[in-house]
Design an enzyme around this catalytic site. Structure first.
Site, PDB file in Angstrom:
ATOM      1  N   CYS A 122      41.886  41.578  33.647  1.00 50.53           N
ATOM      2  CA  CYS A 122      42.872  42.375  34.984  1.00 50.53           C
ATOM      3  C   CYS A 122      42.876  42.798  36.258  1.00 50.53           C
ATOM      4  O   CYS A 122      42.558  43.157  36.898  1.00 50.53           O
ATOM      5  CB  CYS A 122      42.987  44.082  34.443  1.00 50.53           C
ATOM      6  SG  CYS A 122      43.441  44.014  33.083  1.00 50.53           S
ATOM      7  N   ASN A 123      42.531  41.039  36.483  1.00 50.69           N
ATOM      8  CA  ASN A 123      41.740  41.183  37.726  1.00 50.69           C
ATOM      9  C   ASN A 123      42.117  39.113  38.089  1.00 50.69           C
ATOM     10  O   ASN A 123      41.928  38.800  38.199  1.00 50.69           O
ATOM     11  CB  ASN A 123      40.201  41.423  38.041  1.00 50.69           C
ATOM     12  CG  ASN A 123      39.486  40.516  39.568  1.00 50.69           C
ATOM     13  OD1 ASN A 123      40.826  40.211  40.511  1.00 50.69           O
ATOM     14  ND2 ASN A 123      39.176  41.826  40.034  1.00 50.69           N
TER      15      ASN A 123
END
Length: 855
Positions: free
Chosen positions: A405-406
């Protein structure tokens, strides 16, 4: 210095400055608290850390002996809840060294919810700027949607663009917000907390470039899991945290710590229970509650979860003594693992891993206990993270793969352009899937992260796993890197080092490239796995005809059905085909007390249950060691309870098979279990596929299978795997037991087993198969996981044959066998049977530029 020397506590002490693994008393206490993790290596603390048993035990005793009511009431039970919650708020402020007069704790459902609360309540207006560091979690980047809708300008800032600028006085009050992570959840890099002061004072870009009043959101979710945070020294306006990442328990609870002057600027457009001091339902009249917590917390908070925090904080303090100890311990483990992993070399001399980090893990002030990397093969090619994840499961190692999630950090480190990201999406790759390589380049990475209960043994288990599964040839060590790191360890830097190690940089090749190239040119051999891999691919070389056209007849040698999903096989000589596959195949499944499907991955003893379909008396019989048999009707009674379940993400309607068989299963498995069967009135369609077989794939109805109606394997392919298993085992230990062909066949749990034919892995090229009078469409290959490591006769877990299969398949997705689909003739009253010994006639892919076969 060799690999064995690196895997000693003495070397760990030299690198980390810490002697051994800590006091034996503490180690034993931790072992008691985390008994459920014994036998495994948990290295995903950045996603969710583990909770100690005592915290849950004390919490259960608390809520079992005290009466807690809704805190919005005024009864004695409600006052107890209110007072307990307020005590926890103070404890949280104390934990973060925050002045209760300056900060408030607003409970949310998690860190993401806290970020959304800021985005929804911030006083955006035209001319406002929402700026964030590109090394930010998805939940931070997602705030831009709400900000932009209210007139704000979005300004992403790369980490290298954070720089000092001119400080100009102005009276402009346009509200702006800058967000940055205290610690990157991708690489573990820690950003200077002094950025808070620099932004607020408009001395740091981007604040110095835009007039107005700047607020700072410090995303502390990753940082506070293993590092102390003082909000007296770092006076951020908004600080979101997630408690399950910090403490493990409870889940679904987070908080937003808000500075008082910043809280006054937040105004919610929605109001719910408890947020209003007064309102009228007949006209647009509404007065906010005065308290920051009252007006920002919607409805009744999860007060029992808040109370649980008390016990989790107690356990954390008791077991660690404080966050500084946690920081020192976890950083020492991460630094040691980084040093060893980054120094490992294949027999060819090439690096075994590409580590994504800024600097060399010199100091806990600039690096957290997160290590992100990709593995490389002996030729320097990337090994897909899905393959690493699959093999880690075989070793019971728990880690994280993907982009975490980055996306911003993932793009920067892996060198993926925005155009490539869009292209990958159009090709079908989305976040969280198993598409780990596109044109040989990784789409994500492998991440390991440490918690206060992590040990030196966890590091060893990871490193030995990497060497055993992915190192080609004799492992070697880069001594120069080791010595350089030891010099750093003698005098560790206390500054935030943003220099980039060229061997771990998101740009450019390894510093050992020239030397590796020379060693690669002089390399005279490849290991056994690579030799077998080339051999297994030879029949697909350009210009070579498919082997099925070179002669060799196939025969259907075995037919298996698996009446109960994940239970034992039932071998038959002749069996009818049904609309969902072999009649009664995967028609039933076992679920636990929560209605969740049990598989051998969770409960290996399922393989010891041997179902038998008795067509003559219309019964399904279950047999198991030291148990009397039990049976149920093949056709469940109409009054059976209907229940909804899920299989591979698909919703299915099922019928319960009764208490008698449920009691039998519960006693054998040692946990509450029930037997359910697919409702005959429910239709479950097969998922649409892409690729070569998609155009000709038939519309199939599925039972409780994972992917397709039938699974077929080739004995020649099994024999190829068995030979490699034998070679590997003989190389490791003389006289060790080697899996025979039949044992491996049983582990692959196929419906149809073919023998004869031309050679191994021919089935990979087939598009259709005729068996007797029935014609099947090949739907694609079967992806394999660590379930093939379960001996189907004993339930024992082994690492073979997945190790050998993975080695043989190389960087590609680890597959074995092919899926088939079949559609019965419409309106046919004549049953179709498969019989053992039937001839098998495959149709293969045509050779490129070959003339079409005559009709």
């Amino acid at each position: 210095m060799d690999f064995q020397t690196l895997c000693t506590e003495d070397f760990y002490a030299r690198v980390s400055g810490r002697r051994g693994c800590g006091e034996r008393r503490v180690t034993e206490e931790l072992r008691r608290e985390f008994r459920r993790s014994e036998g495994g290596t948990y290295l995903d603390h950045a996603a969710a850390t583990l909770f100690p048993e005592s915290a849950v035990r004390n919490y259960c005793e608390d809520v079992s002996t005290n009466l807690y009511g809704n805190p919005h009431s005024h009864s004695p039970s409600s006052r107890l809840t209110h007072d307990s919650v307020e005590r926890v708020r103070l404890r949280i402020l104390q934990f973060f060294d925050a002045d209760p007069e300056q900060y408030s704790v607003v409970f949310t459902s998690g860190c993401t919810s806290a970020l959304r609360l800021v985005a929804e309540s911030f006083p955006w207006r035209r001319g406002s700027v929402f700026s964030y560091l590109t090394d930010s979690h998805t939940s931070v980047v997602g705030m831009r949607g709400l900000a932009s809708a209210l007139g704000a300008v979005t300004l992403p800032v790369a980490p290298d663009d954070l720089r000092d600028g001119a400080d100009e006085d102005d009276s402009c009050q346009t509200p702006h917000l800058f967000s940055f992570p205290a610690q990157s959840n991708f690489s573990g890099r820690k950003y200077p907390l002094s950025c808070v002061t620099g932004i607020r004072a408009r001395r740091l870009y981007p604040a110095c470039a835009y007039r107005g009043q700047w607020r700072v959101l410090l995303d502390a979710a990753s940082f506070v899991c293993t590092s102390p945070l003082s909000l007296r020294q770092c006076r951020a306006d908004f600080v979101p945290v997630s408690f399950y990442k910090m403490l493990g328990f409870p889940t679904g609870l987070g908080a937003l710590l808000v500075r008082s002057d910043a809280a006054a600027a937040l105004h919610k457009r929605y109001f719910g229970g408890g947020t209003a001091a007064a309102y009228l339902s007949g006209e647009d009249y509404y007065v906010e509650a005065r308290s920051t917590t009252d007006r920002l917390e919607d409805g009744t908070i999860s007060f029992l979860d808040v109370i649980a925090l008390n016990h989790s904080f107690d356990a954390l303090h008791k077991l660690t003594g404080g966050m500084r100890s946690v920081q020192e311990h976890t950083f020492a483990l991460a630094r040691y693992t980084y040093l060893v992993l980054s120094s490992l070399r294949h027999g060819s001399g090439r690096s075994l891993a590409q580590v994504y980090a800024h600097g060399h893990f010199e100091s806990a002030s600039s690096q957290g206990p997160i290590l992100t990397f990709n593995l490389l093969d002996a030729q320097g090619g990337f090994i897909g993270y899905s393959q690493v994840d699959r093999m880690a499961s075989l070793y019971n190692i728990h880690l994280r793969t993907g982009c975490f999630c980055n996306t911003g950090a993932c793009q920067a480190f892996l060198g993926i352009s925005s155009e490539q990201m869009k292209s990958n999406l159009q090709a079908g790759h989305v976040c969280g899937d198993a598409v780990d390589l596109v044109e040989g380049r990784p789409t994500g990475a492998v991440r390991v992260s440490f918690g206060y209960m992590s040990t030196f043994d966890d590091c060893q288990n990871l490193l030995k796993f990497v060497v055993e599964c992915f190192c080609s040839g004799a492992v070697s060590v880069d001594g120069g890197r080791i010595q350089a790191a030891l010099r750093h360890a003698t005098s560790p830097s206390t500054s935030t080092d943003t220099s980039t190690d060229t061997s771990t940089s998101p740009r450019g090749p390894s510093t050992d490239e020239d030397r590796d190239e020379l060693q690669r040119e002089s390399q005279s051999h490849r290991d056994e796995g690579e030799e077998l891999q080339r051999e297994s691919q030879s029949h697909r070389d350009k210009g070579e005809e498919p082997q099925s056209q070179r002669g060799g007849a196939y025969t259907l040698s075995k037919i298996y059905i698996y009446p109960v999903k994940s239970c034992g096989a039932f071998e038959v000589e002749r069996w009818p085909l049904g609309p969902r596959g072999l009649l009664y195949d995967r028609g039933w499944m076992v679920v636990n007390g929560n209605g969740v499907c049990l598989s051998q991955k969770r409960e290996a003893r399922l393989c010891l249950i041997k179902p038998r379909v008795e067509l003559s008396n219309n019964r399904l019989q279950l047999l198991a060691p030291e148990m009397e048999s039990v049976s149920v009707p093949l056709e469940t009674e109409a009054q059976s309870q209907i229940c909804l379940s899920k299989v591979c993400g698909d919703r299915v309607e099922t019928l319960d098979c009764g208490d008698g068989v449920a009691d039998w299963l519960s006693r054998f498995l040692g946990q509450t279990s029930r037997l359910i069967r697919l409702s005959p009135d429910f239709t479950r369609g097969a998922r649409k596929r892409t690729g070569r077989a998609a155009a000709s794939e038939v519309s199939a109805s599925l039972s409780l299978v994972n992917e397709a109606q039938y699974l077929m394997i080739n004995v020649s392919s099994v024999e190829r795997i068995q030979r490699l298993v034998q070679r590997r085992e003989q190389a490791l230990s003389e006289g060790s037991s080697v899996l025979d062909v039949q044992n491996i066949i049983s582990r692959f749990r196929a419906n149809l087993v073919l023998s004869g034919g031309g050679g191994a892995f021919e089935e990979d090229e087939w598009t259709h198969v005729s068996i007797g009078d029935a014609r099947f469409t090949v739907s694609g290959p079967c992806g394999r996981c660590h379930m093939v490591g379960i001996d189907q006769e004993s339930g024992a877990r082994t690492r073979e044959p997945l190790l050998s299969l993975s080695e043989l398949r190389g960087q590609r997705k680890v597959t074995f066998g092919v899926y088939l689909s079949h559609r019965l003739p419409e309106n046919s009253r004549t049953p179709v049977f498969l019989c053992r010994g039937s001839s098998v006639r495959p149709v293969s892919l045509p050779r490129p530029n070959a003339l079409p076969a005559p009709p």
